[in-house]
Design an enzyme around this catalytic site. Structure first.
Site, PDB file in Angstrom:
ATOM      1  N   ALA A  11       0.800  -1.227   0.000  1.00  0.00           N
ATOM      2  CA  ALA A  11       0.000   0.000   0.000  1.00  0.00           C
ATOM      3  C   ALA A  11       0.832   1.275   0.000  1.00  0.00           C
ATOM      4  O   ALA A  11       0.753   2.087  -0.936  1.00  0.00           O
ATOM      5  CB  ALA A  11      -0.951  -0.016   1.196  1.00  0.00           C
ATOM      6  N   ALA A  12       1.626   1.493   1.037  1.00  0.00           N
ATOM      7  CA  ALA A  12       2.354   2.758   1.135  1.00  0.00           C
ATOM      8  C   ALA A  12       3.403   2.889   0.045  1.00  0.00           C
ATOM      9  O   ALA A  12       3.517   3.938  -0.603  1.00  0.00           O
ATOM     10  CB  ALA A  12       3.006   2.876   2.514  1.00  0.00           C
ATOM     11  N   SER A  41       0.546  -4.526  -4.078  1.00  0.00           N
ATOM     12  CA  SER A  41      -0.667  -3.700  -3.966  1.00  0.00           C
ATOM     13  C   SER A  41      -1.922  -4.520  -3.699  1.00  0.00           C
ATOM     14  O   SER A  41      -2.878  -4.487  -4.461  1.00  0.00           O
ATOM     15  CB  SER A  41      -0.852  -2.870  -5.247  1.00  0.00           C
ATOM     16  N   CYS A  45      -6.058  -6.559   4.706  1.00  0.00           N
ATOM     17  CA  CYS A  45      -7.249  -6.473   5.564  1.00  0.00           C
ATOM     18  C   CYS A  45      -8.383  -7.365   5.053  1.00  0.00           C
ATOM     19  O   CYS A  45      -9.282  -7.728   5.820  1.00  0.00           O
ATOM     20  CB  CYS A  45      -7.738  -5.032   5.642  1.00  0.00           C
ATOM     21  N   ARG A  72       3.560   1.386 -16.138  1.00  0.00           N
ATOM     22  CA  ARG A  72       3.619   2.815 -15.805  1.00  0.00           C
ATOM     23  C   ARG A  72       5.061   3.256 -15.528  1.00  0.00           C
ATOM     24  O   ARG A  72       5.282   4.253 -14.857  1.00  0.00           O
ATOM     25  CB  ARG A  72       2.730   3.103 -14.599  1.00  0.00           C
ATOM     26  N   VAL A  82      15.377  -6.428   0.133  1.00  0.00           N
ATOM     27  CA  VAL A  82      16.440  -5.493   0.506  1.00  0.00           C
ATOM     28  C   VAL A  82      17.020  -5.958   1.839  1.00  0.00           C
ATOM     29  O   VAL A  82      16.302  -6.170   2.815  1.00  0.00           O
ATOM     30  CB  VAL A  82      15.904  -4.061   0.609  1.00  0.00           C
ATOM     31  N   TRP A 438     -33.295  11.100  17.772  1.00  0.00           N
ATOM     32  CA  TRP A 438     -31.997  11.414  18.350  1.00  0.00           C
ATOM     33  C   TRP A 438     -31.055  10.267  18.026  1.00  0.00           C
ATOM     34  O   TRP A 438     -31.237   9.158  18.521  1.00  0.00           O
ATOM     35  CB  TRP A 438     -32.099  11.602  19.865  1.00  0.00           C
TER      36      TRP A 438
END
Length: 457
Positions: A11-12, A41, A45, A72, A82, A438
């Site tokens: 993700a990040a 990607s 979850c 891309r 790494v 309410w």
């Protein structure tokens, strides 16, 4: 031409790479990304819902494949780990996990998005066949293979947090007799114990056995080395399959070895632009970082895909020549087990005590729609407010259909720094199928206002 190196292909990391590519073309910025797994990607979850059958196919959880990233002009190198960050030299060392070949790659800008690793205590037997984690798509596939092939139908889940309760439901759907071992007083330690007890009772009604105060001491194996039971200090629980849902911690092994700054929870420390503190050309985001809690004012570790994607967008903007910041979080999370919805945002009682805040609480019972409307179901809302100021500190909700996402009202109020009295006048949507006149959140706010005033006398 500058080179951006990204460590982590989920993700990040890939959000950062993609956003940077939108802002700078291949002739301006070379992007090289490393991912040690088989997939990029994807939604970790969503794994419990794939295992449980709600999501039909594994690939439904994949947002973008390696091939799509490469189209891309992002050089995404899969099955490549790494192994070292050379900060002084501006380079990383990587190893191809298929061939063993090691390579150094220089960078002008570096993004660390190494995620989190599941907590896996060094218990005897924890690596036995039949014991599963659920961190990656490979983990989910291995678990499904076991569920489809194992002869017995007894499952033990170790841990009763988000992953634990979600996996308990998934195993129940597969026809297993499910026992959840929880070392805490109640399931869902992200809630206060009084709210966690509501989850406990509901799980019991669903046929899930939840054992409190159960500290696992070892995994017992049979003649062929497969798991046969989970042992605690007091008992043994027969198991044909075991799922670990103990939680996660930041995966910052590389960062620690490189001397980068880490916080109290082991996560990387960044500034508002997600730049690693003290390093102008290194950014970090996702489950490997600590972020500011806007309510308590302290750093905390929150492993959620929502934050990871936002971090990536912000990092990519900054790397690509734009500008973005991530101010922090209020700690919002939702989950479910069968038809029970569970939500929280802000501080629990023990969180408020830990930072020295004096508070009042208000707990109310209401319904998710007008009481006379067919299908109206109960909902419990607990609210914390600062004693003298009435500032909202936190909200917890347990209920059924329509309960959990009401926590978003409180999340916005927390972000805006609202008081519970200000909340009582919020203009929320109303119609009998959706809410009482309410809304339950407003009813809790009114009760919290009364508590604040009473304490001020």
């Amino acid at each position: 031409m500058e080179r951006l190196v990204v460590i982590g292909g989920d993700a990040a990391g890939m959000s950062a790479a993609s956003q940077a590519r939108r802002l700078k073309g291949p002739d301006e910025l070379e992007i090289v990304a490393f991912e040690r797994g088989h997939f990029s990607s994807y939604s970790a979850c969503g794994i419990p819902y794939w295992v449980g059958g709600d999501v039909p196919e594994r690939d439904d959880l994949i947002a973008r494949t390696p091939a799509e990233h490469r189209e891309r002009a992002i050089d995404l190198r899969m099955r490549t780990e790494v192994t070292e960050i050379d900060v002084q030299g501006g380079r990383v060392r990587s190893r191809d996990l298929e061939t063993g070949t090691e390579t150094w790659t220089g960078y002008d800008k570096l993004v660390i998005a190494t995620g989190a690793r599941p907590v896996r205590p060094p218990l005897p037997g924890i690596d036995a066949p039949g014991v599963h984690g659920v961190q990656t798509l490979d983990d989910g596939q291995d678990l499904l293979t076991t569920l489809d092939s194992v002869e017995g139908r007894r499952a033990v889940v170790v841990g009763a947090g988000y992953i634990g309760v979600e996996m308990a439901e998934a195993l129940l759907k597969h026809g297993f007799e499910v026992t959840v071992l929880n070392r805490g007083e109640q399931p869902m330690a992200t809630l206060d114990p009084d709210m966690g007890s509501l989850v406990h009772r509901s799980m019991d009604r669903m046929g899930i056995t939840t054992v409190a105060g159960a500290e696992v001491t070892k995994i017992l194996t049979g003649e062929r080395g497969r798991v046969r039971a989970v042992a605690t200090e007091d008992a043994e629980y027969p198991a044909d399959v075991v799922v670990l849902g103990i939680g996660v911690e930041p995966e910052t092994t590389l960062a620690r070895a490189a001397g980068l700054p880490l916080g109290e929870y082991g996560g990387l420390l960044t500034d508002l632009a997600m730049r690693v503190r003290g390093h102008d050309n290194i950014w970090a985001g996702g489950d490997c970082v600590e972020v500011l809690d806007l309510v308590s004012g302290r750093e905390r570790h929150v492993a959620l895909g929502t934050h990871a994607n936002k971090h990536g967008q912000i990092i990519g903007s900054n790397v690509g020549g734009g500008y973005g910041t991530f101010p922090g979080v209020v700690g919002t999370a939702v989950s479910k087990v069968c038809d029970l919805e569970i939500a929280r945002t802000g501080l629990r009682e023990k969180d408020a005590r830990a930072v020295g805040l004096r508070y009042v609480t208000a707990t109310i019972e209401s319904t998710n729609s007008a009481g006379y409307y067919p299908g109206a179901a109960p909902m419990t809302v607990k609210m914390l407010a600062e004693r003298r100021t009435g500032r909202l500190l936190g909200v917890q909700i347990v209920g059924t259909d329509g309960a959990a996402k009401r926590v978003d009202i409180a999340a916005v109020a927390l972000t805006a720094g609202m008081t519970v009295e200000q909340m009582t006048t919020l203009d929320l949507g109303y119609a009998p199928p959706f809410s009482p006149v309410w809304d339950p959140v407003l009813v809790a706010a009114r009760k919290a206002v009364t508590a604040v005033r009473r304490e001020g006398l």
